[in-house]
Write a protein that holds these residues in place. Sequence first.
Motif, PDB file in Angstrom:
ATOM      1  N   ALA A 166      -6.557  85.801 125.831  1.00  0.00           N
ATOM      2  CA  ALA A 166      -7.878  85.409 126.332  1.00  0.00           C
ATOM      3  C   ALA A 166      -8.440  84.258 125.511  1.00  0.00           C
ATOM      4  O   ALA A 166      -9.049  83.328 126.059  1.00  0.00           O
ATOM      5  CB  ALA A 166      -8.823  86.602 126.297  1.00  0.00           C
ATOM      6  N   ALA A 167      -8.248  84.292 124.199  1.00  0.00           N
ATOM      7  CA  ALA A 167      -8.724  83.205 123.336  1.00  0.00           C
ATOM      8  C   ALA A 167      -7.979  81.913 123.632  1.00  0.00           C
ATOM      9  O   ALA A 167      -8.575  80.824 123.666  1.00  0.00           O
ATOM     10  CB  ALA A 167      -8.559  83.595 121.868  1.00  0.00           C
ATOM     11  N   VAL A 168      -6.670  82.011 123.858  1.00  0.00           N
ATOM     12  CA  VAL A 168      -5.884  80.822 124.202  1.00  0.00           C
ATOM     13  C   VAL A 168      -6.354  80.233 125.529  1.00  0.00           C
ATOM     14  O   VAL A 168      -6.529  79.018 125.671  1.00  0.00           O
ATOM     15  CB  VAL A 168      -4.389  81.172 124.266  1.00  0.00           C
ATOM     16  N   ALA A 169      -6.576  81.103 126.509  1.00  0.00           N
ATOM     17  CA  ALA A 169      -7.025  80.630 127.823  1.00  0.00           C
ATOM     18  C   ALA A 169      -8.362  79.901 127.720  1.00  0.00           C
ATOM     19  O   ALA A 169      -8.562  78.845 128.343  1.00  0.00           O
ATOM     20  CB  ALA A 169      -7.134  81.803 128.793  1.00  0.00           C
ATOM     21  N   ARG A 170      -9.278  80.450 126.931  1.00  0.00           N
ATOM     22  CA  ARG A 170     -10.580  79.783 126.746  1.00  0.00           C
ATOM     23  C   ARG A 170     -10.395  78.408 126.103  1.00  0.00           C
ATOM     24  O   ARG A 170     -11.033  77.423 126.510  1.00  0.00           O
ATOM     25  CB  ARG A 170     -11.502  80.646 125.896  1.00  0.00           C
ATOM     26  N   ALA A 171      -9.545  78.338 125.090  1.00  0.00           N
ATOM     27  CA  ALA A 171      -9.340  77.074 124.385  1.00  0.00           C
ATOM     28  C   ALA A 171      -8.678  76.031 125.276  1.00  0.00           C
ATOM     29  O   ALA A 171      -9.090  74.867 125.297  1.00  0.00           O
ATOM     30  CB  ALA A 171      -8.499  77.315 123.132  1.00  0.00           C
ATOM     31  N   LEU A 172      -7.667  76.446 126.036  1.00  0.00           N
ATOM     32  CA  LEU A 172      -6.983  75.501 126.923  1.00  0.00           C
ATOM     33  C   LEU A 172      -7.884  75.069 128.070  1.00  0.00           C
ATOM     34  O   LEU A 172      -7.803  73.933 128.541  1.00  0.00           O
ATOM     35  CB  LEU A 172      -5.703  76.129 127.471  1.00  0.00           C
ATOM     36  N   GLY A 173      -8.733  75.969 128.522  1.00  0.00           N
ATOM     37  CA  GLY A 173      -9.609  75.664 129.648  1.00  0.00           C
ATOM     38  C   GLY A 173     -10.829  74.853 129.287  1.00  0.00           C
ATOM     39  O   GLY A 173     -11.559  74.402 130.179  1.00  0.00           O
ATOM     40  N   SER A 174     -11.080  74.660 128.002  1.00  0.00           N
ATOM     41  CA  SER A 174     -12.252  73.899 127.564  1.00  0.00           C
ATOM     42  C   SER A 174     -11.907  72.784 126.584  1.00  0.00           C
ATOM     43  O   SER A 174     -12.804  72.163 126.020  1.00  0.00           O
ATOM     44  CB  SER A 174     -13.272  74.841 126.915  1.00  0.00           C
ATOM     45  N   ALA A 175     -10.603  72.552 126.368  1.00  0.00           N
ATOM     46  CA  ALA A 175     -10.142  71.536 125.406  1.00  0.00           C
ATOM     47  C   ALA A 175     -10.774  71.772 124.035  1.00  0.00           C
ATOM     48  O   ALA A 175     -11.259  70.845 123.378  1.00  0.00           O
ATOM     49  CB  ALA A 175     -10.442  70.121 125.903  1.00  0.00           C
ATOM     50  N   ASP A 176     -10.786  73.019 123.597  1.00  0.00           N
ATOM     51  CA  ASP A 176     -11.352  73.392 122.304  1.00  0.00           C
ATOM     52  C   ASP A 176     -10.291  73.161 121.227  1.00  0.00           C
ATOM     53  O   ASP A 176      -9.459  74.025 120.940  1.00  0.00           O
ATOM     54  CB  ASP A 176     -11.789  74.855 122.336  1.00  0.00           C
ATOM     55  N   LEU A 177     -10.320  71.978 120.635  1.00  0.00           N
ATOM     56  CA  LEU A 177      -9.288  71.604 119.676  1.00  0.00           C
ATOM     57  C   LEU A 177      -9.333  72.475 118.428  1.00  0.00           C
ATOM     58  O   LEU A 177      -8.289  72.843 117.884  1.00  0.00           O
ATOM     59  CB  LEU A 177      -9.450  70.130 119.288  1.00  0.00           C
ATOM     60  N   ALA A 178     -10.530  72.796 117.973  1.00  0.00           N
ATOM     61  CA  ALA A 178     -10.659  73.617 116.771  1.00  0.00           C
ATOM     62  C   ALA A 178     -10.063  75.004 116.989  1.00  0.00           C
ATOM     63  O   ALA A 178      -9.404  75.553 116.098  1.00  0.00           O
ATOM     64  CB  ALA A 178     -12.125  73.722 116.362  1.00  0.00           C
ATOM     65  N   ALA A 179     -10.295  75.578 118.163  1.00  0.00           N
ATOM     66  CA  ALA A 179      -9.752  76.907 118.444  1.00  0.00           C
ATOM     67  C   ALA A 179      -8.230  76.880 118.494  1.00  0.00           C
ATOM     68  O   ALA A 179      -7.564  77.793 117.978  1.00  0.00           O
ATOM     69  CB  ALA A 179     -10.324  77.433 119.752  1.00  0.00           C
ATOM     70  N   LEU A 180      -7.660  75.847 119.108  1.00  0.00           N
ATOM     71  CA  LEU A 180      -6.202  75.745 119.164  1.00  0.00           C
ATOM     72  C   LEU A 180      -5.624  75.518 117.769  1.00  0.00           C
ATOM     73  O   LEU A 180      -4.636  76.140 117.383  1.00  0.00           O
ATOM     74  CB  LEU A 180      -5.784  74.604 120.094  1.00  0.00           C
ATOM     75  N   ALA A 181      -6.246  74.615 117.015  1.00  0.00           N
ATOM     76  CA  ALA A 181      -5.760  74.335 115.668  1.00  0.00           C
ATOM     77  C   ALA A 181      -5.860  75.563 114.774  1.00  0.00           C
ATOM     78  O   ALA A 181      -5.085  75.727 113.831  1.00  0.00           O
ATOM     79  CB  ALA A 181      -6.549  73.176 115.065  1.00  0.00           C
ATOM     80  N   GLY A 182      -6.814  76.449 115.073  1.00  0.00           N
ATOM     81  CA  GLY A 182      -7.031  77.625 114.249  1.00  0.00           C
ATOM     82  C   GLY A 182      -6.223  78.843 114.640  1.00  0.00           C
ATOM     83  O   GLY A 182      -6.368  79.897 114.013  1.00  0.00           O
ATOM     84  N   LEU A 183      -5.375  78.736 115.645  1.00  0.00           N
ATOM     85  CA  LEU A 183      -4.541  79.876 116.024  1.00  0.00           C
ATOM     86  C   LEU A 183      -3.667  80.292 114.848  1.00  0.00           C
ATOM     87  O   LEU A 183      -2.989  79.470 114.233  1.00  0.00           O
ATOM     88  CB  LEU A 183      -3.669  79.521 117.234  1.00  0.00           C
ATOM     89  N   ASP A 184      -3.662  81.574 114.547  1.00  0.00           N
ATOM     90  CA  ASP A 184      -2.948  82.090 113.390  1.00  0.00           C
ATOM     91  C   ASP A 184      -1.447  82.146 113.650  1.00  0.00           C
ATOM     92  O   ASP A 184      -1.002  82.798 114.608  1.00  0.00           O
ATOM     93  CB  ASP A 184      -3.477  83.483 113.041  1.00  0.00           C
ATOM     94  N   ALA A 185      -0.691  81.465 112.799  1.00  0.00           N
ATOM     95  CA  ALA A 185       0.761  81.417 112.994  1.00  0.00           C
ATOM     96  C   ALA A 185       1.391  82.786 112.839  1.00  0.00           C
ATOM     97  O   ALA A 185       2.320  83.147 113.581  1.00  0.00           O
ATOM     98  CB  ALA A 185       1.381  80.430 112.012  1.00  0.00           C
ATOM     99  N   GLY A 186       0.918  83.575 111.884  1.00  0.00           N
ATOM    100  CA  GLY A 186       1.489  84.894 111.675  1.00  0.00           C
ATOM    101  C   GLY A 186       1.259  85.815 112.848  1.00  0.00           C
ATOM    102  O   GLY A 186       2.182  86.504 113.306  1.00  0.00           O
ATOM    103  N   LEU A 187       0.031  85.820 113.366  1.00  0.00           N
ATOM    104  CA  LEU A 187      -0.264  86.661 114.524  1.00  0.00           C
ATOM    105  C   LEU A 187       0.520  86.185 115.741  1.00  0.00           C
ATOM    106  O   LEU A 187       1.058  86.997 116.505  1.00  0.00           O
ATOM    107  CB  LEU A 187      -1.759  86.638 114.817  1.00  0.00           C
ATOM    108  N   GLY A 188       0.608  84.871 115.923  1.00  0.00           N
ATOM    109  CA  GLY A 188       1.385  84.343 117.041  1.00  0.00           C
ATOM    110  C   GLY A 188       2.837  84.787 116.983  1.00  0.00           C
ATOM    111  O   GLY A 188       3.436  85.134 118.003  1.00  0.00           O
TER     112      GLY A 188
END
Length: 232
Positions: A166-188
């Motif tokens: 859901a967080a990814v969808a929000r970021a991709l749907g709004s071009a939220d660069l900070a949210a995408l850049a902040g995605l946690d590599a470990g959780l991913g």
Amino acid sequence: MLVAAAVCPSPPLLVPEVAAGAAAELEPLRAACAEAIAELVAAGPELVVVVGTGPEPEVWTEGGAGSFRRYGVALAVRLPSGGVDGPELTPALTVGAWLLDRAGVALPTHACAVPADSPAERMAGLGKGLAGLADRVGLLVMGDGSACRSVKAPGYFDERAEDYDAAVARALGSADLAALAGLDAGLGAELQADGRAPWQVLAGAAEGTALRARLGYQDAPYGVGYFVASWR
């Protein structure tokens, strides 16, 4: 400079010949991908770069070819780059090349493979570099969300997966660069979301550019999060 981007998932089942009897189930996803690529081309890029995961970081600038033989299908594709086959594309990049071929894209095309565990800051720097390859660059960003949305998913069920997607969808749907850049590599990595690194390449490429975003598809067939988005 980045002028447009299309974000698509990379399951081989996108290819009808691979999906076989289940091909109709993903037709809405194929249609969304086709629409996103059409919007990418309509933005007038002079160079398209396909970004997807791979075991080693590599950039193909002189063609590139891949096939679906590992899935029992005698189908080969190549990047639309002047007829040069070039090195073997990774599976994610091969699906991207197939999408471009299906859409009849004939623009000069490069490809970029990034390891799924790449650090976010390195992906941001790579994105900036890709955006500077030409005056008008378009990105086709290939990657899946979590693979843990159900008990039948490749990574089994994880209660964190739905919120992550859901967080990814929000970021991709709004071009939220900070949210995408902040995605946690470990959780991913724990959720087997192989799109994390490619999405962070996109965030780096888009830095300093005003872009409009549209989320064209969001679903989790087979327990895997798939997203399609268009950035202009």
